[in-house]
Design an enzyme around this catalytic site. Sequence first.
Site, PDB file in Angstrom:
ATOM      1  N   ASP A  79      40.297  21.579  11.218  1.00 18.60           N
ATOM      2  CA  ASP A  79      41.721  21.920  11.199  1.00 18.60           C
ATOM      3  C   ASP A  79      42.480  21.163  12.281  1.00 18.60           C
ATOM      4  OD1 ASP A  79      43.932  23.336  10.220  1.00 18.60           O
ATOM      5  OD2 ASP A  79      43.730  24.862  11.776  1.00 18.60           O
ATOM      6  N   GLY A 207      50.155  29.040   9.510  1.00 20.29           N
ATOM      7  CA  GLY A 207      50.848  30.137  10.169  1.00 20.29           C
ATOM      8  C   GLY A 207      50.977  31.360   9.283  1.00 20.29           C
TER       9      GLY A 207
END
Length: 300
Positions: A79, A207
């Site tokens: 990531d 998010g």
Amino acid sequence: MLVSAKEILDRANKENYAVPAPVVQTELNARVAIQEAVKKNSPVILLVPLIFDYDVDLFGRYLKQLADQVSIPVAIMHDHGSDFETAIACIKAGLSSIMVDRSQLPYEENILQVKELVKVAHAAGVSVEAELGHVGMATNYEEDCEKNLTEPDLAKRFIEETGIDCLAVAIGTAHGAYNHGQQPTIDFDRLKKIKEVTNNFPLVLHGGSGTGDESLSQVAQLGINKVNIGCELFTAAIQTIKDADTGGNGAYALTNLISEGYGKRLAHFFDVLGSTNKAWTALTLDKQVIGVELTEDTIL
């Protein structure tokens, strides 16, 4: 079974749902993430952010072994990769997917650097995610997030020129915990436009923590196919420890409490995002799967 993120997201895109992508830091929460996916009969994408200073070769091999023990689809993704060398190390370590994050660079430079790694990754059978616009930090929401949203027309060109497999878009969410009482403002119309102009290309939401069930369910229905979740899972684990009696010998329950809090919260997101029972290899919990007896209490 270990698969690429592309394989998972192409199916999610076709069937119009999203897959949770939990951040994993250790053996402990990696096992729990896979266990919860097994219970929900859902694909899952494990996120490996190297900000935690892993030995990526060791951790990657370990995660691959966990993925190979189950019949549900499991992807392992690096990531927010920020440099070429780390991306190559992750590919060598056996991760099935990488994210090439150059979202803070000028548009043309973002394209050039992403395109370079797409060639290398695809040659190794590894899928690639990139980001256009910029998803910033929740603690600086107005400055980082509200001014750096993804432009639909640029997204179309970006996908065509880079050859990526999925695109992380900025539509109003942020990384980490929002300031007290603050909630993200999701630009659903922007999401619909991006999905339309990119011809239903697989899209990713970063998010996911703190966004709320209603908004997450809606973005999944509108074309988001992967939702990254970290802070909310760790917060749930911490709260479970705080709520428990850990005095005396209760301290020995620490790892079980972490697993309980993290796992219970993650389980919730499979249902919210619509990926429950979407694994394409059917799984029954009371049967043998590659030598592992799966029950409600099993940690693989």
